[in-house]
Design a protein around this motif. Sequence first.
Motif, PDB file in Angstrom:
ATOM      1  N   GLY A   1       0.641  -1.039  -0.058  1.00 20.35           N
ATOM      2  CA  GLY A   1      -0.027   0.105   0.051  1.00 20.35           C
ATOM      3  C   GLY A   1       0.933   1.277   0.091  1.00 20.35           C
ATOM      4  N   ALA A   2       1.900   1.439   0.712  1.00 19.15           N
ATOM      5  CA  ALA A   2       2.743   2.460   0.570  1.00 19.15           C
ATOM      6  C   ALA A   2       3.698   2.453  -0.412  1.00 19.15           C
ATOM      7  CB  ALA A   2       3.619   2.382   2.024  1.00 19.15           C
ATOM      8  N   GLY A   3       3.667   1.478  -1.247  1.00 19.60           N
ATOM      9  CA  GLY A   3       4.529   1.742  -2.546  1.00 19.60           C
ATOM     10  C   GLY A   3       6.011   1.470  -2.357  1.00 19.60           C
ATOM     11  N   LEU A   4       6.102   0.727  -1.343  1.00 22.44           N
ATOM     12  CA  LEU A   4       7.665   0.287  -0.748  1.00 22.44           C
ATOM     13  C   LEU A   4       8.414  -0.551  -1.795  1.00 22.44           C
ATOM     14  CD1 LEU A   4       7.334   0.284   3.099  1.00 22.44           C
ATOM     15  CD2 LEU A   4       7.865   2.314   1.632  1.00 22.44           C
ATOM     16  N   GLY A   5       7.680  -0.953  -2.796  1.00 24.36           N
ATOM     17  CA  GLY A   5       8.311  -1.736  -3.944  1.00 24.36           C
ATOM     18  C   GLY A   5       8.804  -1.019  -5.224  1.00 24.36           C
ATOM     19  N   SER A   6       9.031   0.350  -4.837  1.00 21.94           N
ATOM     20  CA  SER A   6       9.513   1.401  -5.737  1.00 21.94           C
ATOM     21  C   SER A   6      10.270   2.255  -5.220  1.00 21.94           C
ATOM     22  CB  SER A   6       8.203   1.733  -6.658  1.00 21.94           C
ATOM     23  OG  SER A   6       9.072   2.460  -7.723  1.00 21.94           O
ATOM     24  N   CYS A   7      11.079   3.278  -5.989  1.00 16.91           N
ATOM     25  CA  CYS A   7      11.683   4.269  -5.317  1.00 16.91           C
ATOM     26  C   CYS A   7      12.200   5.297  -6.497  1.00 16.91           C
ATOM     27  CB  CYS A   7      13.186   3.860  -4.953  1.00 16.91           C
ATOM     28  SG  CYS A   7      14.000   3.077  -6.089  1.00 16.91           S
ATOM     29  N   ASP A   8      12.114   6.676  -5.909  1.00 13.26           N
ATOM     30  CA  ASP A   8      12.542   7.652  -7.076  1.00 13.26           C
ATOM     31  C   ASP A   8      14.322   7.610  -6.855  1.00 13.26           C
ATOM     32  OD1 ASP A   8      10.062   8.918  -7.567  1.00 13.26           O
ATOM     33  OD2 ASP A   8      10.063   9.663  -5.632  1.00 13.26           O
ATOM     34  N   ASP A   9      14.650   7.717  -8.117  1.00 11.13           N
ATOM     35  CA  ASP A   9      16.167   8.098  -8.637  1.00 11.13           C
ATOM     36  C   ASP A   9      17.147   6.959  -8.370  1.00 11.13           C
ATOM     37  OD1 ASP A   9      15.450  10.662  -9.572  1.00 11.13           O
ATOM     38  OD2 ASP A   9      15.254  11.253  -7.589  1.00 11.13           O
ATOM     39  N   GLY A  10      16.739   5.793  -7.795  1.00  8.93           N
ATOM     40  CA  GLY A  10      17.481   4.749  -7.649  1.00  8.93           C
ATOM     41  C   GLY A  10      17.343   3.340  -8.416  1.00  8.93           C
ATOM     42  N   VAL A  11      17.483   2.232  -7.942  1.00 13.86           N
ATOM     43  CA  VAL A  11      17.443   1.021  -8.785  1.00 13.86           C
ATOM     44  C   VAL A  11      16.223   0.279  -8.223  1.00 13.86           C
ATOM     45  CG1 VAL A  11      18.342  -1.212  -9.125  1.00 13.86           C
ATOM     46  CG2 VAL A  11      19.984   0.886  -9.163  1.00 13.86           C
ATOM     47  N   LEU A  12      15.429  -0.043  -9.116  1.00  6.05           N
ATOM     48  CA  LEU A  12      14.516  -0.992  -8.540  1.00  6.05           C
ATOM     49  C   LEU A  12      14.574  -2.316  -9.214  1.00  6.05           C
ATOM     50  CD1 LEU A  12      11.171  -1.947  -7.870  1.00  6.05           C
ATOM     51  CD2 LEU A  12      10.448  -0.716  -9.908  1.00  6.05           C
ATOM     52  N   VAL A  13      14.810  -3.271  -8.272  1.00  4.75           N
ATOM     53  CA  VAL A  13      15.070  -4.766  -8.721  1.00  4.75           C
ATOM     54  C   VAL A  13      13.583  -5.400  -8.633  1.00  4.75           C
ATOM     55  CG1 VAL A  13      15.774  -6.877  -7.746  1.00  4.75           C
ATOM     56  CG2 VAL A  13      17.072  -4.887  -7.355  1.00  4.75           C
ATOM     57  N   ASP A  14      13.530  -5.784 -10.093  1.00  2.76           N
ATOM     58  CA  ASP A  14      12.073  -6.237 -10.501  1.00  2.76           C
ATOM     59  C   ASP A  14      12.322  -7.828 -10.470  1.00  2.76           C
ATOM     60  OD1 ASP A  14       9.843  -7.235 -11.665  1.00  2.76           O
ATOM     61  OD2 ASP A  14      10.472  -6.433 -13.620  1.00  2.76           O
ATOM     62  N   LEU A  15      11.609  -8.456  -9.461  1.00  3.63           N
ATOM     63  CA  LEU A  15      11.836 -10.228  -9.506  1.00  3.63           C
ATOM     64  C   LEU A  15      10.809 -11.005 -10.615  1.00  3.63           C
ATOM     65  CD1 LEU A  15      12.257 -10.425  -5.527  1.00  3.63           C
ATOM     66  CD2 LEU A  15      13.948 -10.234  -7.459  1.00  3.63           C
ATOM     67  N   SER A  16       9.856 -10.042 -11.189  1.00  4.42           N
ATOM     68  CA  SER A  16       8.667 -10.650 -11.869  1.00  4.42           C
ATOM     69  C   SER A  16       9.019 -11.841 -12.804  1.00  4.42           C
ATOM     70  CB  SER A  16       7.812  -9.715 -12.703  1.00  4.42           C
ATOM     71  OG  SER A  16       8.577  -8.911 -13.184  1.00  4.42           O
ATOM     72  N   PRO A  17      10.435 -11.911 -13.510  1.00  4.47           N
ATOM     73  CA  PRO A  17      10.919 -12.873 -14.223  1.00  4.47           C
ATOM     74  C   PRO A  17      11.204 -14.135 -13.652  1.00  4.47           C
ATOM     75  CG  PRO A  17      11.868 -10.944 -14.953  1.00  4.47           C
ATOM     76  CD  PRO A  17      11.203 -10.521 -13.625  1.00  4.47           C
ATOM     77  N   LEU A  18      11.349 -14.103 -12.164  1.00  5.47           N
ATOM     78  CA  LEU A  18      11.664 -15.446 -11.352  1.00  5.47           C
ATOM     79  C   LEU A  18      10.222 -16.363 -11.144  1.00  5.47           C
ATOM     80  CD1 LEU A  18      14.099 -13.903  -8.920  1.00  5.47           C
ATOM     81  CD2 LEU A  18      14.670 -15.011 -11.098  1.00  5.47           C
ATOM     82  N   LYS A  19       9.940 -16.917 -12.253  1.00  3.47           N
ATOM     83  CA  LYS A  19       8.513 -17.567 -12.079  1.00  3.47           C
ATOM     84  C   LYS A  19       8.571 -18.911 -11.818  1.00  3.47           C
ATOM     85  CE  LYS A  19       5.811 -14.197 -12.928  1.00  3.47           C
ATOM     86  NZ  LYS A  19       4.671 -13.556 -11.881  1.00  3.47           N
ATOM     87  N   ASP A  20       9.737 -19.532 -11.497  1.00  4.10           N
ATOM     88  CA  ASP A  20       9.790 -21.207 -11.388  1.00  4.10           C
ATOM     89  C   ASP A  20       8.970 -21.697 -10.337  1.00  4.10           C
ATOM     90  OD1 ASP A  20      10.823 -23.768 -12.399  1.00  4.10           O
ATOM     91  OD2 ASP A  20      12.167 -23.676 -10.480  1.00  4.10           O
ATOM     92  N   ILE A  21       8.070 -22.851 -10.389  1.00  8.42           N
ATOM     93  CA  ILE A  21       7.535 -23.275  -9.443  1.00  8.42           C
ATOM     94  C   ILE A  21       7.644 -24.839  -9.561  1.00  8.42           C
ATOM     95  CG2 ILE A  21       5.117 -23.989  -8.606  1.00  8.42           C
ATOM     96  CD1 ILE A  21       4.155 -21.159  -9.693  1.00  8.42           C
ATOM     97  N   GLN A  22       8.187 -25.356  -8.717  1.00 10.67           N
ATOM     98  CA  GLN A  22       8.509 -26.725  -8.604  1.00 10.67           C
ATOM     99  C   GLN A  22       7.444 -27.504  -7.338  1.00 10.67           C
ATOM    100  OE1 GLN A  22      12.677 -27.618  -8.722  1.00 10.67           O
ATOM    101  NE2 GLN A  22      12.808 -25.862  -9.995  1.00 10.67           N
TER     102      GLN A  22
END
Length: 465
Positions: A78-99
């Motif tokens: 809710g607070a948008g802590l999964g993003s930032c201004d003027d920094g690096v956003l590490v996007d994990l969305s491609p890590l989709k493996d399920i076993q």
Amino acid sequence: MSITPAQAARQELTGFEGKLTGPEDSGYEEARSIYNAMIDRRPALVASCTNAKDVAHAVGFARERGLPLAVRGGGHHGAGLGSCDDGVLVDLSPLKDIQVDAEARTVRVGGGCVWGEVDRATNAHGLATPSGIISTTGVGGLTLGGGIGHLARTHGLTIDNLLEADLVLASGEQVRASADENADLYWAIRGGGGNFGVVTSFRFRLHELSTVVAGPTFWPVELGAEVLTAYRDFIPHAPRELNGFFLFGSVPPAPPFPEDLHLRKICGVVWCYAGADPEAAARAMAPLLDALPAPLLHGPAPMPHPAIQSAFDGLYPPGDQWYWRADFVNEIPADAVDQHAKFGAELPTWKSTMHLYPIDGAVHDHGPTDTAWSYRDARWASVFAGVDADPGNAELIKRWCVDYFEALHPFSAGGAYVNMMMDEGQERVRASYRDNYARLSRIKADRDPDNLFRLNQNIQPAQRP
């Protein structure tokens, strides 16, 4: 002429296998988007990572350049802590493996998965693990904060079913955390949020569960005080198989709800009986239903577990305005009931809501210091959520939410479920971890002494002697 962080990353991170996107690149707007449209942040670099090595590269790039670092799994916070201004956003969305290991009853899940993907994969084997109530929620964010959801009374929090996790630390080191390996981290990540590293993989315990008896029971909002009082007295004594959270809300204007109820303000319970027998579910619910007037709607029915997990997805798509507050609750006296009934009848928009989640049953099988998640002795977790699609209503929903929270906070246990807090300051974070904060702070000092992972409900590193 200086180059942008995205250009520098493309030059320097030669081993990076994912995608590096900056404000100057096409696709940037989509790459930076998060669930809550009230939050509008513009990172200098979005690093979409395909493996743990990519994550280590991105973390190292931010660390060496002194840039803010945010981590996005599902992007729901809710607070948008999964993003930032003027920094690096590490996007994990491609890590989709399920076993799924059906024989061992475990599932290994990539850090970029959302719960709907996991639910479908495990349900194919007649298995499930506790998660939340919206299937588009990221596995990582929900788990690291604790994991309250439809199966909590039956099988505990999500963290109670976390067997191990693979992390990239602030140093770039890749480690595994479990009861037998890096046990300090294993304790800390079970409720301590993203303070200690980026989790690239989780392994969860699974339970035999395919079909549940689930759905809502709604009463007129005018009966809010009566229904909440009855629910308060009923749910702590209900069998563990019966999960059900109380809510104030409005009937969604769409099937399967009858047209004559569309947009009507209601109070009620959203049920999830962890079993396939509708007669057993009905017997479990009966004491509450028998104590109250006939409901406007009683909809529990057998369904696959993923169906109830995804029931709210259409109601709350990405792009709405969100503002929420939360509290843990031990008791709900008559004065608190009256305040709930007042604010529940004053919902500012039809998507706005209040949920009261029971956290007894299996959650209480663990003590307050067994994991970082401290409030094992609480009985409910409340969340006050102002929601609307129209940015013009942002202040309206925020004001209702804050007023509701402030009216009920005197009745709270002090802290809150960190996954449902805004950016409310260090005092609230400390209150939400209570006596566990000092231990978390020492682990933070050992694992992330420079507080690289600070864009979260932050646990500050302990000062060294």
